[in-house]
Design an enzyme around this catalytic site. Structure first.
Site, short mmCIF file in Angstrom:
data_model
loop_
_atom_site.label_atom_id
_atom_site.label_comp_id
_atom_site.label_asym_id
_atom_site.label_seq_id
_atom_site.Cartn_x
_atom_site.Cartn_y
_atom_site.Cartn_z
N ALA A 64 -26.69 -18.81 4.21
CA ALA A 64 -26.25 -19.21 5.55
C ALA A 64 -24.79 -18.79 5.68
O ALA A 64 -24.09 -18.63 4.67
CB ALA A 64 -26.38 -20.72 5.70
N GLY A 109 -29.49 -19.57 1.76
CA GLY A 109 -30.41 -19.32 2.87
C GLY A 109 -31.14 -17.98 2.76
O GLY A 109 -32.26 -17.84 3.26
N GLU A 112 -33.95 -18.64 0.50
CA GLU A 112 -34.90 -19.50 1.24
C GLU A 112 -35.71 -18.66 2.23
O GLU A 112 -36.91 -18.88 2.41
CB GLU A 112 -34.13 -20.62 1.95
CG GLU A 112 -33.50 -21.57 0.94
CD GLU A 112 -32.55 -22.59 1.57
OE1 GLU A 112 -31.50 -22.18 2.09
OE2 GLU A 112 -32.87 -23.79 1.56
N GLU A 132 -25.98 -23.54 -3.39
CA GLU A 132 -25.36 -24.48 -2.45
C GLU A 132 -24.55 -25.57 -3.14
O GLU A 132 -23.51 -26.00 -2.65
CB GLU A 132 -26.45 -25.13 -1.56
CG GLU A 132 -27.01 -24.22 -0.48
CD GLU A 132 -28.19 -23.38 -0.95
OE1 GLU A 132 -28.42 -23.27 -2.18
OE2 GLU A 132 -28.90 -22.83 -0.08
#
Ligand code: CAA
Length: 256
Positions: A64, A109, A112, A132
């Protein structure tokens, strides 16, 4: 230039994350663009397979967008996570197979996103991980749920609690990636698999994807009922007749 490049050829839609200046990090705009592109792929009958990859030779997606994250309130972060999770779920439940061509870093992300795809082909330079925790965060786009389902709870917890990145070969050993062809064969391996999946009987492929997706979260008895139902539905489509007759006639099937 667009942050998500789209190319359609021979029933294959190739989507390329295109924010090379930020190693294709997923910001809100890119999540929305992906959501729109996958909705289009789902509705468009001409598309039979989707390939998702990253621009440049360094990253699939490095997570992200940390710059965006750094300014978020708790409410904004919850909304951002919901947006990401909705988009990832759209990929996972797509009626067409989605291949992640993981051409480099797939972190946070980005990992993911790769995990939400049905299959993952890793370039030898690919690195998978959920770092993270090193940012004082935890995964927010489904990683805490999909990684344990893919590789088992203990191994998933180890990777998430340490944030340790894994190389392509280890990712294959863990069951996180399906294959890791040699560098020179990466593009052709992706293309070959995409062409094979695009050439499958589309209704059978769709029913199979649904059976696996629905069945995995059900008790075995119910899951097998779902399978019987989906198996039966295959027979409502001419491809089932064509496939079985072609076998008996010792010829290649011509699916619709
Ligand atoms: N968000 C925003 N920008 C990013 C980024 C990210 N996730 N990852 C890299 N970038 C940017 C860098 O800031 C840098 O920008 P500048 O050139 O303007 O400084 C550029 O991309 C190149 O990155 P590096 O200079 O860091 O490249 P490197 O080769 O030295 O390192 C890397 C590569 C190891 C992937 C490193 O960039 C890195 O660790 N990135 C962050 C990985 C990460 O922690 N991801 C998890 C994000 S949080 C998350 O994803 C939450 C969630 O689950 C929803």
């Amino acid at each position: 230039m667009s942050i998500l490049l789209q190319e359609e050829q021979d029933h294959i839609l190739t989507l390329t994350l295109h924010r090379p200046e930020a190693l294709n990090a997923l910001n809100r705009a890119l999540l929305l663009a992906l959501d729109e592109a996958f909705a289009y792929a789902d509705e468009n009958d001409a598309i039979r397979c989707v390939v998702l990859t990253g621009a440049g030779d360094k990253a699939f997606a490095a997570g992200a967008d940390i710059e965006e994250l750094s300014a978020m309130s708790a409410l904004e972060a919850t909304a951002f996570s919901r947006l990401g999770n909705r988009m990832m779920r759209r990929i996972e439940t797509l009626r067409k197979p989605v291949i992640a061509a993981v051409n480099g870093y797939a972190l946070g992300g980005g990992c993911e996103l790769a995990m939400a795809c049905h299959l993952r082909i890793a370039h030898p330079r690919a690195r998978f991980g959920l770092p993270e925790i090193t940012l004082g965060l935890m995964p927010g786009f489904g990683g805490s749920q999909r990684l344990p389902r893919l590789i088992g709870k203990a191994r998933a917890l180890e990777l998430m609690l340490t944030g340790r990145p894994v190389k392509a070969e280890e990712a294959v050993q863990l069951g996180l990636a399906n294959q890791c062809p040699p560098e020179a064969d990466f593009a052709s391996a992706v293309e070959q698999l995409a062409r094979q999946l695009a050439g499958n009987a589309t209704m059978a492929s769709q029913l199979l994807l649904q059976a696996v997706e629905t069945g995995l979260d059900l008790p075995m008895e119910h899951a097998l009922q779902v399978e019987s139902q989906q198996f039966g539905l295959c027979f409502d489509h001419p491809d089932a007749r064509e496939g079985t007759e072609a076998f008996l006639q010792k010829r290649k099937p011509r699916f619709l």
